[in-house]
Motif scaffolding. Structure first.
Motif, PDB file in Angstrom:
ATOM      1  N   GLU A 239     137.652  47.201  71.643  1.00 20.86           N
ATOM      2  CA  GLU A 239     138.507  46.025  71.482  1.00 20.86           C
ATOM      3  C   GLU A 239     139.980  46.429  71.457  1.00 20.86           C
ATOM      4  O   GLU A 239     140.370  47.406  70.815  1.00 20.86           O
ATOM      5  CB  GLU A 239     138.152  45.290  70.188  1.00 20.86           C
ATOM      6  CG  GLU A 239     138.921  43.989  70.000  1.00 20.86           C
ATOM      7  CD  GLU A 239     138.527  43.233  68.742  1.00 20.86           C
ATOM      8  OE1 GLU A 239     139.074  42.137  68.522  1.00 20.86           O
ATOM      9  OE2 GLU A 239     137.668  43.746  67.985  1.00 20.86           O
ATOM     10  N   LEU A 240     140.789  45.668  72.161  1.00 18.76           N
ATOM     11  CA  LEU A 240     142.240  45.849  72.172  1.00 18.76           C
ATOM     12  C   LEU A 240     142.881  44.541  71.744  1.00 18.76           C
ATOM     13  O   LEU A 240     142.603  43.490  72.308  1.00 18.76           O
ATOM     14  CB  LEU A 240     142.730  46.223  73.575  1.00 18.76           C
ATOM     15  CG  LEU A 240     144.250  46.365  73.748  1.00 18.76           C
ATOM     16  CD1 LEU A 240     144.741  47.631  73.071  1.00 18.76           C
ATOM     17  CD2 LEU A 240     144.635  46.380  75.234  1.00 18.76           C
ATOM     18  N   ARG A 241     143.736  44.604  70.714  1.00 15.86           N
ATOM     19  CA  ARG A 241     144.386  43.399  70.209  1.00 15.86           C
ATOM     20  C   ARG A 241     145.900  43.523  70.373  1.00 15.86           C
ATOM     21  O   ARG A 241     146.484  44.585  70.108  1.00 15.86           O
ATOM     22  CB  ARG A 241     144.044  43.194  68.730  1.00 15.86           C
ATOM     23  CG  ARG A 241     142.561  42.976  68.456  1.00 15.86           C
ATOM     24  CD  ARG A 241     142.089  41.609  68.950  1.00 15.86           C
ATOM     25  NE  ARG A 241     142.723  40.527  68.253  1.00 15.86           N
ATOM     26  CZ  ARG A 241     142.239  39.957  67.140  1.00 15.86           C
ATOM     27  NH1 ARG A 241     141.085  40.391  66.618  1.00 15.86           N
ATOM     28  NH2 ARG A 241     142.856  38.963  66.554  1.00 15.86           N
ATOM     29  N   VAL A 242     146.532  42.434  70.800  1.00 15.89           N
ATOM     30  CA  VAL A 242     147.974  42.368  70.980  1.00 15.89           C
ATOM     31  C   VAL A 242     148.483  41.139  70.251  1.00 15.89           C
ATOM     32  O   VAL A 242     147.879  40.059  70.339  1.00 15.89           O
ATOM     33  CB  VAL A 242     148.346  42.295  72.486  1.00 15.89           C
ATOM     34  CG1 VAL A 242     149.849  42.137  72.663  1.00 15.89           C
ATOM     35  CG2 VAL A 242     147.847  43.538  73.219  1.00 15.89           C
ATOM     36  N   PHE A 243     149.600  41.286  69.534  1.00 16.90           N
ATOM     37  CA  PHE A 243     150.149  40.186  68.745  1.00 16.90           C
ATOM     38  C   PHE A 243     151.601  39.937  69.144  1.00 16.90           C
ATOM     39  O   PHE A 243     152.356  40.876  69.411  1.00 16.90           O
ATOM     40  CB  PHE A 243     150.055  40.501  67.251  1.00 16.90           C
ATOM     41  CG  PHE A 243     148.635  40.672  66.777  1.00 16.90           C
ATOM     42  CD1 PHE A 243     147.905  39.583  66.338  1.00 16.90           C
ATOM     43  CD2 PHE A 243     148.030  41.919  66.797  1.00 16.90           C
ATOM     44  CE1 PHE A 243     146.593  39.729  65.914  1.00 16.90           C
ATOM     45  CE2 PHE A 243     146.723  42.083  66.373  1.00 16.90           C
ATOM     46  CZ  PHE A 243     146.000  40.988  65.937  1.00 16.90           C
ATOM     47  N   ALA A 244     151.971  38.689  69.162  1.00 18.04           N
ATOM     48  CA  ALA A 244     153.311  38.317  69.607  1.00 18.04           C
ATOM     49  C   ALA A 244     154.382  38.716  68.600  1.00 18.04           C
ATOM     50  O   ALA A 244     155.527  38.974  68.970  1.00 18.04           O
ATOM     51  CB  ALA A 244     153.377  36.818  69.867  1.00 18.04           C
ATOM     52  N   GLY A 245     154.037  38.750  67.298  1.00 13.17           N
ATOM     53  CA  GLY A 245     155.035  39.033  66.275  1.00 13.17           C
ATOM     54  C   GLY A 245     154.483  39.889  65.155  1.00 13.17           C
ATOM     55  O   GLY A 245     153.269  40.093  65.020  1.00 13.17           O
TER      56      GLY A 245
END
Length: 298
Positions: A239-245
């Motif tokens: 799993e790869l997670r990316v967050f805007a802030g």
């Protein structure tokens, strides 16, 4: 009315989290602190002890801080290093320039008398005491391993200002689910501000496979700009997670049982939330003071 303080630290996330220990200690000891940091501003909802504001523009900063009694600014911050000469002269005459490296502050020492003149009636003596911070705040000769810089800062500032109520906390409080510490999620943040500091990508991938084989849940986090590169590397198995802030990133980190990464702001964020961390350094003996200074760190 309490003494008003403005604190302008260096701009990186890690430095913002580390220097916030100064703001937190000053607030705990009866000051009103305004903390100027763009990254920490995104985390302001998790900070209730002091005010967090964006870094001001040079053309507005003198009016913004005109009535502030004590102005503290970091000698190595880009904000300091890039000051136009007119702004630099104003700061040197009105603020306390402190250092956290072994380098001396870049601006001349402000006198206690000048600080006293900026203070409101009744605050003169305490304001004048802040002239003691116009030094390199990191200590030396602390033995091996040396204290994390978070503890060095808190200890040195408390000593110089004779603060009665000292803490190593930076004021960031992100709620942690009760199940997080006993959970199986291990966050891996494989990047940092400099490629030279990063452990090779293939080793992070091998580590993730090993973590998964032991029944844990590895999850990679990267910035939006790094998403395409790392999605190709991890594929669909991890799993790869990316967050805007940073606010959303902090909330996700609070769900983890552990964190693994290079020397980076993400690791300092996880540690200050209370997540145990594994910190990977290329040359460990050069950097022990800069390790994460809150939750247990290996």
């Amino acid at each position: 009315m309490s003494l008003s303080i403005a604190l302008l630290p260096s701009s990186s996330l890690g430095d913002g989290l580390i220097h916030a220990v100064i703001a937190n200690n000053l607030q705990r000891n009866g000051c009103r602190v305004r903390y100027f940091h763009d990254g920490m501003r995104q985390l302001a909802d998790y900070i209730d002890r002091f005010t967090v504001e964006p870094v001001p523009d040079y053309d507005a900063v003198r009016d913004l801080l005109a009535d502030t009694e004590v102005i503290l600014y970091d000698s190595t911050a880009p904000f300091t290093q890039r000051m136009p000469s007119e702004i630099a002269e104003w700061f040197a005459a009105n603020g306390v320039c402190y250092g956290v490296t072994h380098h001396l502050p870049v601006h001349r020492s402000i006198t206690p008398q000048a600080l006293a003149r900026r203070a409101e009636a009744g605050h003169e003596k305490r304001a004048a005491s802040f002239a003691r911070l116009n030094v390199s705040l990191r200590q030396t000769g602390l033995g091996w391993p040396r204290k994390p810089v978070v503890r060095q800062l808190a200890d040195r500032v408390a000593e110089l200002l004779q603060l009665e109520d000292k803490t190593y906390a930076n004021g960031l409080v992100v709620p942690r689910p009760h199940s997080a510490a006993a959970g199986r999620r291990v966050i891996i943040h494989p990047t940092s501000s400099s490629p030279a500091k990063n452990w090779p990508a293939d080793r992070f991938l091998e580590l993730a496979a090993l973590i998964g084989s032991e029944g844990w849940e590895p999850v990679f986090t990267v910035s939006p700009a790094e998403q395409a590169e790392w999605q190709a590397l991890v594929g669909s198995d991890i799993e790869l997670r990316v967050f805007a802030g940073l606010k959303e990133l902090a909330a996700f980190y609070a769900t983890a049982a552990a964190f693994v990464g290079n020397d980076s702001g993400a690791g300092h964020l996880a540690s200050s939330i209370g997540v145990p961390t594994v910190l990977i350094y290329k040359r460990w003996r050069r950097h022990p003071p800069w390790r994460h200074g809150w939750a247990p760190t290996r």
